[in-house]
Write a protein that holds these residues in place. Sequence first.
Motif, mmCIF file in Angstrom:
data_model
loop_
_atom_site.group_PDB
_atom_site.id
_atom_site.type_symbol
_atom_site.label_atom_id
_atom_site.label_comp_id
_atom_site.label_asym_id
_atom_site.label_seq_id
_atom_site.Cartn_x
_atom_site.Cartn_y
_atom_site.Cartn_z
ATOM 1 N N ILE A 58 -57.346 106.685 106.177
ATOM 2 C CA ILE A 58 -57.655 105.285 105.852
ATOM 3 C C ILE A 58 -56.369 104.500 105.600
ATOM 4 N N VAL A 59 -55.467 105.087 104.820
ATOM 5 C CA VAL A 59 -54.234 104.386 104.461
ATOM 6 C C VAL A 59 -53.410 104.050 105.692
ATOM 7 N N ILE A 60 -53.244 104.993 106.594
ATOM 8 C CA ILE A 60 -52.348 104.747 107.730
ATOM 9 C C ILE A 60 -52.999 103.929 108.849
ATOM 10 N N THR A 61 -54.275 103.542 108.650
ATOM 11 C CA THR A 61 -54.857 102.570 109.575
ATOM 12 C C THR A 61 -54.715 101.142 109.052
ATOM 13 N N ARG A 62 -54.232 101.003 107.800
ATOM 14 C CA ARG A 62 -53.986 99.660 107.266
ATOM 15 C C ARG A 62 -52.711 99.110 107.914
ATOM 16 N N PRO A 63 -52.708 97.831 108.274
ATOM 17 C CA PRO A 63 -51.568 97.269 109.024
ATOM 18 C C PRO A 63 -50.203 97.534 108.398
ATOM 19 N N GLU A 138 -63.878 90.817 111.519
ATOM 20 C CA GLU A 138 -63.550 89.403 111.316
ATOM 21 C C GLU A 138 -64.784 88.609 110.895
ATOM 22 N N ALA A 139 -65.946 89.002 111.428
ATOM 23 C CA ALA A 139 -67.186 88.326 111.022
ATOM 24 C C ALA A 139 -67.469 88.581 109.543
ATOM 25 N N GLY A 140 -67.254 89.828 109.112
ATOM 26 C CA GLY A 140 -67.443 90.148 107.702
ATOM 27 C C GLY A 140 -66.477 89.396 106.815
ATOM 28 N N MET A 143 -67.505 85.921 106.326
ATOM 29 C CA MET A 143 -68.630 85.759 105.392
ATOM 30 C C MET A 143 -68.183 85.868 103.940
ATOM 31 N N GLY A 144 -66.895 86.054 103.739
ATOM 32 C CA GLY A 144 -66.366 86.086 102.375
ATOM 33 C C GLY A 144 -66.036 87.464 101.846
ATOM 34 N N MET A 145 -66.103 88.495 102.677
ATOM 35 C CA MET A 145 -65.760 89.840 102.222
ATOM 36 C C MET A 145 -64.251 89.974 102.031
ATOM 37 N N SER A 146 -63.859 90.718 101.005
ATOM 38 C CA SER A 146 -62.456 91.059 100.837
ATOM 39 C C SER A 146 -62.113 92.180 101.813
ATOM 40 N N LYS A 147 -60.831 92.504 101.918
ATOM 41 C CA LYS A 147 -60.423 93.602 102.797
ATOM 42 C C LYS A 147 -61.064 94.915 102.355
ATOM 43 N N ARG A 148 -61.142 95.124 101.061
ATOM 44 C CA ARG A 148 -61.747 96.355 100.539
ATOM 45 C C ARG A 148 -63.237 96.409 100.859
ATOM 46 N N GLN A 149 -63.925 95.293 100.682
ATOM 47 C CA GLN A 149 -65.351 95.259 100.990
ATOM 48 C C GLN A 149 -65.598 95.489 102.477
#
Length: 235
Positions: A58-63, A138-140, A143-149
């Motif tokens: 998960i970590v290494i897929t973050r930009p 991007e759609a999420g 809609m107001g989701m944070s990156k974590r959400q």
Amino acid sequence: VFVILASTLAAVWIYSDFDPTTERILATDSLLRQARQHIWITFWSTIAVVGIAIPAGIVITRPRFKRLGTPVLTVANSGQAVPAYGLLVLFLAWLGLGAELWGGGTTTAVAALTLYGLLPVLRNTMVGIEQVDRSVIEAGRGMGMSKRQALLRIELPLAVSVILAGVRTALVINVGTAALVFLIGAGGLGETINSGLKLQRNTAIFVGASLVALLALLIDWIAALAERYLRPKGI
């Protein structure tokens, strides 16, 4: 395959005439102890693999952490590149027998199998997350989701089937590799196979190898059920 192998094993066990040496090798108490050791090592090494590989993937897929992908994959690849026997010996030289924790070479075996099984889970976690359609994320976000959400509600649910396939692969790898941990004093069903080889008892070799194969098939089937029922509905 499981039923055929189990039936063949049962027939050999019931109808073969065991000499005293084979009877000692195939003593029920000994086989049960070895099976418990085998399952224990497989279970804890797989738990460790999941606890390390999925968060790392998960970590290494973050930009901002993508640059860590190459070194992390290099470490994971090293576990698969080194032969299992060599890896066990290297960990034995590094950690010793680890008697202070679980006894014998169990600690060392779990550590070695953890490194050996990292790659499929790590790679599948990365592939599963990276294949999620960016437009859905991007759609999420729109809609107001944070990156974590977005990660927890969109990326991981859509990637879970691929991640579980990696865990299933790691489980089967660890079951097979655990047959070698007797070499560092960690027990397991490899003891029966080794005793049969040393004492030239083909029946004992067959029983030991069949038990390892049956255990691998059983765990693979359980993992397949988990992969099926843990997958979010509609995916």
